[in-house]
Scaffold this active site. Structure first.
Site, short mmCIF file in Angstrom:
data_model
loop_
_atom_site.label_atom_id
_atom_site.label_comp_id
_atom_site.label_asym_id
_atom_site.label_seq_id
_atom_site.Cartn_x
_atom_site.Cartn_y
_atom_site.Cartn_z
N CYS A 174 0.82 -1.18 0.02
CA CYS A 174 0.10 0.06 0.10
C CYS A 174 0.75 1.27 -0.15
O CYS A 174 1.86 1.37 0.84
CB CYS A 174 -0.88 0.04 1.13
N CYS A 178 0.44 4.64 6.96
CA CYS A 178 -0.06 4.57 8.39
C CYS A 178 0.63 3.62 9.21
O CYS A 178 0.91 2.48 8.84
CB CYS A 178 -1.58 3.67 8.07
N CYS A 206 -17.26 -8.49 4.72
CA CYS A 206 -16.44 -7.33 4.82
C CYS A 206 -15.09 -7.46 3.79
O CYS A 206 -14.50 -8.26 4.10
CB CYS A 206 -16.13 -6.54 5.91
N CYS A 240 -19.33 2.97 7.53
CA CYS A 240 -18.64 2.20 8.93
C CYS A 240 -17.30 3.03 9.32
O CYS A 240 -16.59 3.11 8.30
CB CYS A 240 -18.18 0.77 8.44
N CYS A 253 -19.79 -5.31 2.71
CA CYS A 253 -18.77 -4.12 3.04
C CYS A 253 -17.74 -4.04 2.46
O CYS A 253 -17.11 -4.96 2.16
CB CYS A 253 -18.68 -3.91 4.60
N ARG A 264 -18.59 -1.81 16.83
CA ARG A 264 -17.57 -3.08 16.69
C ARG A 264 -16.45 -3.11 17.65
O ARG A 264 -15.64 -2.35 17.51
CB ARG A 264 -17.24 -3.40 15.25
N CYS A 272 0.17 0.24 10.31
CA CYS A 272 -0.33 -1.02 9.33
C CYS A 272 0.73 -1.92 8.98
O CYS A 272 1.51 -1.47 8.40
CB CYS A 272 -1.11 -0.16 8.28
N1 SAM Z 1 -7.01 0.78 3.38
C1 SAM Z 1 -8.30 1.05 4.04
C2 SAM Z 1 -8.20 2.72 4.54
O1 SAM Z 1 -7.33 3.03 4.76
O2 SAM Z 1 -9.40 2.90 4.96
C3 SAM Z 1 -8.91 0.07 4.94
C4 SAM Z 1 -7.90 -0.94 5.52
S1 SAM Z 1 -7.31 -0.59 7.17
C5 SAM Z 1 -6.74 -1.91 7.67
C6 SAM Z 1 -8.72 -0.35 8.02
C7 SAM Z 1 -8.52 -0.17 9.49
O3 SAM Z 1 -8.27 -1.08 10.15
C8 SAM Z 1 -7.56 1.17 9.64
O4 SAM Z 1 -8.35 2.50 9.51
C9 SAM Z 1 -7.45 0.96 11.10
O5 SAM Z 1 -8.32 1.65 12.11
C10 SAM Z 1 -7.46 -0.35 11.46
N2 SAM Z 1 -6.01 -1.19 11.65
C11 SAM Z 1 -5.13 -1.32 10.65
N3 SAM Z 1 -4.15 -2.09 10.92
C12 SAM Z 1 -4.44 -2.21 12.54
C13 SAM Z 1 -3.54 -2.61 13.73
N4 SAM Z 1 -2.43 -3.05 13.22
N5 SAM Z 1 -4.09 -2.62 14.73
C14 SAM Z 1 -5.54 -2.12 14.91
N6 SAM Z 1 -5.87 -1.53 13.82
C15 SAM Z 1 -5.78 -1.68 12.73
FE1 SF4 Z 2 -2.81 1.33 3.25
FE2 SF4 Z 2 -2.84 0.13 5.77
FE3 SF4 Z 2 -3.15 2.65 5.71
FE4 SF4 Z 2 -5.15 1.22 4.67
S1 SF4 Z 2 -4.64 1.27 6.85
S2 SF4 Z 2 -4.25 2.88 3.65
S3 SF4 Z 2 -3.97 -0.62 3.88
S4 SF4 Z 2 -1.30 1.42 4.93
#
Ligand code: SAM
Ligand code: SF4
Ligand code: DTB
Length: 334
Positions: free
Chosen positions: A51, A55, A95, A186, A126, A258, A58
């Site tokens: 990606c 973040c 989802c 959501c 979703c 959730r 992530c």
């Molecule tokens: N890429 C998409 C976005 O940016 O909206 C969605 C995927 S992202 C994995 C969805 C959400 O999962 C993130 O906004 C975050 O709140 C949660 N998330 C991701 N990695 C996580 C982690 N290591 N621990 C807890 N929550 C996480």
């Molecule tokens: Fe990409 Fe992870 Fe950020 Fe979603 S949360 S935009 S998958 S880096």
């Protein structure tokens, strides 16, 4: 008319004694929901890793060296098999997440086909695909997409320390586009990023002060991923996490909340208190996107112990989907 929460009112909620706050949240929860009913969704990563966003929490950002296996957009057959399995074990929502900054136009026909096929199976759908434009949102909506997941994650000020490749305003714009297209929202957050209580307050105010609050609010507890900048973060205290759920319930009384990522590291007692505080939805199935989730058999046991039941299908309600009353499934796991 919708209540506009003021900052000092939310601060007062966080300052209440724990048991008073829990009692208030439970009373509100019981007014709007069956207190023993939990909505269950199953999650699948349909495009994993690489990606371009940064973040800091992530596993899928291309910036960090994590131990995931990158995968291009999955074949239809794999996605449909996973959806069938999810339906069989009693989930009523499927989802799908893709690690994109935004979907490309060339992917749209395929995404639309996926939504239609899963809707035909009688499940809610979703997707979480990053930022989308209005024409894409309309197409997804017309295909029958029920929910779009797009989290605000934390407060506008703290967000800049967690993500630098996009702005909070871009997230809000996407939420507005989703709302206008008729897809349900959501959107929630993560706790344990290193944020202060004030950041949690600001996140909840942002969510509740949207024109219409999200129908679904995922609350994630940070799963510390080796290789990411947050891998050594301190654990958030259980009481602080539960209190945030209770305040969310009080502020957004009609939304599903959730208990999302992080359940694998939570005791049964911790999860029970989160349900008491007003959480009424979970991800069910032993994998989230790249990390683990409790085994189905453990969730079935917890539901049985607590006398909880799964929210029934309301589309094509043809099968019994109560995960612990479903004898065939329960016996198979004993
Ligand atoms: N890429 C998409 C976005 O940016 O909206 C969605 C995927 S992202 C994995 C969805 C959400 O999962 C993130 O906004 C975050 O709140 C949660 N998330 C991701 N990695 C996580 C982690 N290591 N621990 C807890 N929550 C996480
Ligand atoms: Fe990409 Fe992870 Fe950020 Fe979603 S949360 S935009 S998958 S880096
Ligand atoms: C959300 O708020 N949590 C889910 C879902 N929306 C897409 C994702 C949790 C991801 C946990 C880390 C992982 O499995 O990679």
């Amino acid at each position: 008319m919708k209540k506009l929460w003021k900052r000092y009112e939310v601060q007062e909620l966080f300052q209440k004694p724990f048991l008073d706050l829990m009692f208030q949240a439970q009373k509100i929860h019981r007014k709007h929901f069956d207190p023993n009913e939990i909505q269950i969704s199953t999650l699948l990563s349909i495009k994993t890793g690489l990606c371009p966003e940064d973040c800091k929490y992530c596993a899928q950002s291309s910036r960090y060296k994590t131990k995931i296996t990158n995968e291009p957009l999955l074949d239809m057959s794999k996605i449909l098999d996973a959806a069938k399995k999810a339906k069989k074990i009693g989930s009523n929502r499927f989802c799908m997440g893709a690690a994109w900054r935004n979907p490309k136009e060339r992917d749209m026909p395929y995404l639309i086909k996926i939504i239609k096929k899963i809707k035909d199976m009688g499940m809610e759908t979703c997707m979480t695909l990053g930022s989308i434009n209005i024409s894409q949102a309309k197409k997804l909506s017309q295909a029958g997409l029920d929910f779009y997941n797009h989290n605000l994650d934390t407060s506008p000020t703290f967000y800049k320390k967690i993500v630098t490749t996009r702005t909070y305003q871009e997230r809000l714009n996407t939420l507005d586009i989703i709302r206008k297209s008729g897809i349900k929202i959501c959107s929630g957050g993560i706790l344990g990023l290193g944020e202060k209580i004030d950041d949690r307050i600001d996140l909840l105010m942002q969510l509740s002060n949207l024109d219409q609050p999200p129908e679904s609010i995922p609350m994630n507890m940070l799963v510390r991923i080796p290789g990411t900048p947050l891998e050594k973060n301190k654990n958030i205290n259980d009481v602080d996490f539960i209190k945030t759920i209770a305040v969310t319930r009080i502020m957004m009384n009609k939304s599903y909340i959730r208990l999302s990522a992080g359940r694998e590291n939570m005791s049964e007692n911790m999860q029970t208190l989160c349900f008491m505080a007003g959480a009424n939805s979970i991800f069910y199935g032993c994998k989230l996107l790249t990390t683990g989730n409790p085994k189905e058999v453990d969730d079935v046991r917890l539901f049985k112990k607590l006398g909880l039941h799964a929210k029934k299908f309301f589309i094509h309600h043809t099968e019994k989907n109560d995960i612990y009353n479903n004898k065939k499934y329960y016996n198979a796991m004993k």
